[in-house]
Design an enzyme around this catalytic site. Structure first.
Site, PDB file in Angstrom:
ATOM      1  N   SER A 169       0.812  -1.226   0.000  1.00 46.39           N
ATOM      2  CA  SER A 169       0.000   0.000   0.000  1.00 46.39           C
ATOM      3  C   SER A 169       0.840   1.268   0.000  1.00 46.39           C
ATOM      4  O   SER A 169       0.293   2.366  -0.179  1.00 46.39           O
ATOM      5  CB  SER A 169      -0.929   0.019   1.225  1.00 46.39           C
ATOM      6  OG  SER A 169      -0.187   0.125   2.423  1.00 46.39           O
ATOM      7  N   TYR A 170       2.129   1.175   0.178  1.00 48.74           N
ATOM      8  CA  TYR A 170       2.971   2.374   0.192  1.00 48.74           C
ATOM      9  C   TYR A 170       3.149   2.873  -1.244  1.00 48.74           C
ATOM     10  O   TYR A 170       3.760   2.215  -2.085  1.00 48.74           O
ATOM     11  CB  TYR A 170       4.330   2.088   0.808  1.00 48.74           C
ATOM     12  CG  TYR A 170       4.296   1.759   2.289  1.00 48.74           C
ATOM     13  CD1 TYR A 170       3.158   1.989   3.065  1.00 48.74           C
ATOM     14  CD2 TYR A 170       5.411   1.211   2.924  1.00 48.74           C
ATOM     15  CE1 TYR A 170       3.129   1.686   4.419  1.00 48.74           C
ATOM     16  CE2 TYR A 170       5.390   0.910   4.283  1.00 48.74           C
ATOM     17  CZ  TYR A 170       4.248   1.136   5.012  1.00 48.74           C
ATOM     18  OH  TYR A 170       4.228   0.819   6.352  1.00 48.74           O
ATOM     19  N   LYS A 171       2.583   4.036  -1.480  1.00 46.64           N
ATOM     20  CA  LYS A 171       2.600   4.669  -2.812  1.00 46.64           C
ATOM     21  C   LYS A 171       2.125   3.676  -3.879  1.00 46.64           C
ATOM     22  O   LYS A 171       2.716   3.555  -4.970  1.00 46.64           O
ATOM     23  CB  LYS A 171       3.997   5.203  -3.142  1.00 46.64           C
ATOM     24  CG  LYS A 171       4.029   6.284  -4.213  1.00 46.64           C
ATOM     25  CD  LYS A 171       3.186   7.484  -3.861  1.00 46.64           C
ATOM     26  CE  LYS A 171       3.263   8.562  -4.919  1.00 46.64           C
ATOM     27  NZ  LYS A 171       2.403   9.734  -4.599  1.00 46.64           N
TER      28      LYS A 171
ATOM     29  N   GLY B   1       2.267   0.507  -4.109  1.00 49.89           N
ATOM     30  CA  GLY B   1       3.182  -0.569  -4.452  1.00 49.89           C
ATOM     31  C   GLY B   1       4.521  -0.102  -4.983  1.00 49.89           C
ATOM     32  O   GLY B   1       5.453  -0.904  -5.157  1.00 49.89           O
TER      33      GLY B   1
END
Length: 336
Positions: free
Chosen positions: A52-54, A56
């Site tokens: 979920s960080y940026k 993927g």
């Protein structure tokens, strides 16, 4: 440097872990790659990321950095799944359907054939945990995942997972990743004692309290330019209350009076608390990373620990870093 066991496993990890939530948000790709490689140079081996960080992209850049440098085997990659990866009702959560696909997608972005630690980014309460653990067990037995963990879950939910694994022969959680810093110490009430009893690694996120403990916020300015509260708003901004900043700045004064850099002391405090394996630091620049690296060799003085306890008593909170976990209720039972 003294490496620590990852729970009851034989894996050794540095006393600090590198977080990647700032990759492309706001840290650029080149600077992100330099930070990853510098962390490895310094002996930090656990690198934490999420699908979920940026969207993927943090996984992609981490994988690119490790592949191009030929240093994949030096890194213990920890990633997570749970949050939405698409518009569909099954593009999220901890179901077998979602986790198997999310794992395959993370492997592709990371450019690796296995994930060292695969974590549930948040717990789910409306389905049996058996389905989740069975899926994670299949991923481990297929060789795509080495170990499993959870994040920001209540103690009872983690323990439920451990007990179901014991009863049904599923793989066992080896770690939990909760929010933890001097301003929010509530995990000391149940989660840490449970983790110590069952030899579970604790990998805290936000040990700097979004920079509040580094003196990033003034008492009259809760949204300074460039701060995470200003850049991201929402739940991030909610954590930066007047009370949190007031207590945080008292900590800053305490640190400087004792001859410490406030940011280093905040990380040191978290690192040397009972039951903690490795706080996850999230620098935005190589310079910020360099500033925190000496903490790995430092030891917390008992008199400083006592002064911190006087500022925010054990098990209490003056800021709500569990505000992305609706199961936790905010209780402010004393005046600070």
């Amino acid at each position: 440097m003294e490496y620590r066991n990852l729970g009851r496993t034989g894996v050794k990890v540095a006393p600090l872990a590198l977080g990647t939530d700032n990759i492309l948000n706001p840290t650029g790709e080149d600077e992100s790659v330099r930070m990853i490689l510098r962390a490895l140079d310094a002996g930090i081996n656990l690198i934490d990321t999420s699908n979920s960080y940026k969207g993927g992209e943090a996984e992609r850049i981490l994988g690119k950095a490790l592949k191009q440098s030929g240093r994949r085997d030096e890194a213990f990659i920890a990633t997570k799944a749970h949050y939405p990866t698409g518009p569909g009702p099954n593009d999220r959560g901890n179901s077998r359907l979602h986790l198997l696909k999310a794992c395959e997608d993370s492997l592709k972005r990371l450019g690796t054939d296995h994930i060292d630690l695969y974590q549930l980014h948040r717990p789910v309460f409306d389905m049996p945990i058996d389905e989740t653990l069975a899926a994670l067990t299949d991923l481990v037995r297929s060789g795509k995942v080495r170990y499993i963990g959870s994040s920001t879950a209540p103690a009872w939910k983690v323990l439920e997972g451990l007990l179901i694994s014991e009863l049904k022969g599923y793989v066992r959680f080896v770690s939990e990743q909760p929010p933890y810093n001097l301003l929010d110490r509530r995990i000391e009430n149940e989660l840490i004692p449970m983790a110590q009893a069952y030899t579970l690694a604790i990998l805290p996120w936000s040990p700097l309290a979004m920079g509040i403990l580094a003196g990033r916020y003034a008492d009259q300015d809760l949204r300074p330019e460039g701060s995470r509260a200003a850049l991201r708003g929402g739940i991030y901004a909610e954590r930066v209350s007047e009370r949190a900043v007031r207590v945080g700045n008292r900590f800053v004064g305490l640190a400087r009076e004792a001859g410490y850099d406030p940011a280093q002391l905040a990380i040191l405090w978290a690192k040397d608390q009972p039951g903690i394996t490795a706080p996850i630091i999230g620098p935005r620049t190589v310079e910020q990373l360099e500033h925190l690296l000496p903490v790995m060799e430092m030891k917390l003085d008992d008199s400083i620990r006592a002064a911190c306890d006087a500022l925010v008593p054990p098990g209490s909170a003056v800021a709500n870093f569990h505000n992305s976990a609706p199961w936790m209720r905010m209780k402010l039972e004393f005046s600070a």
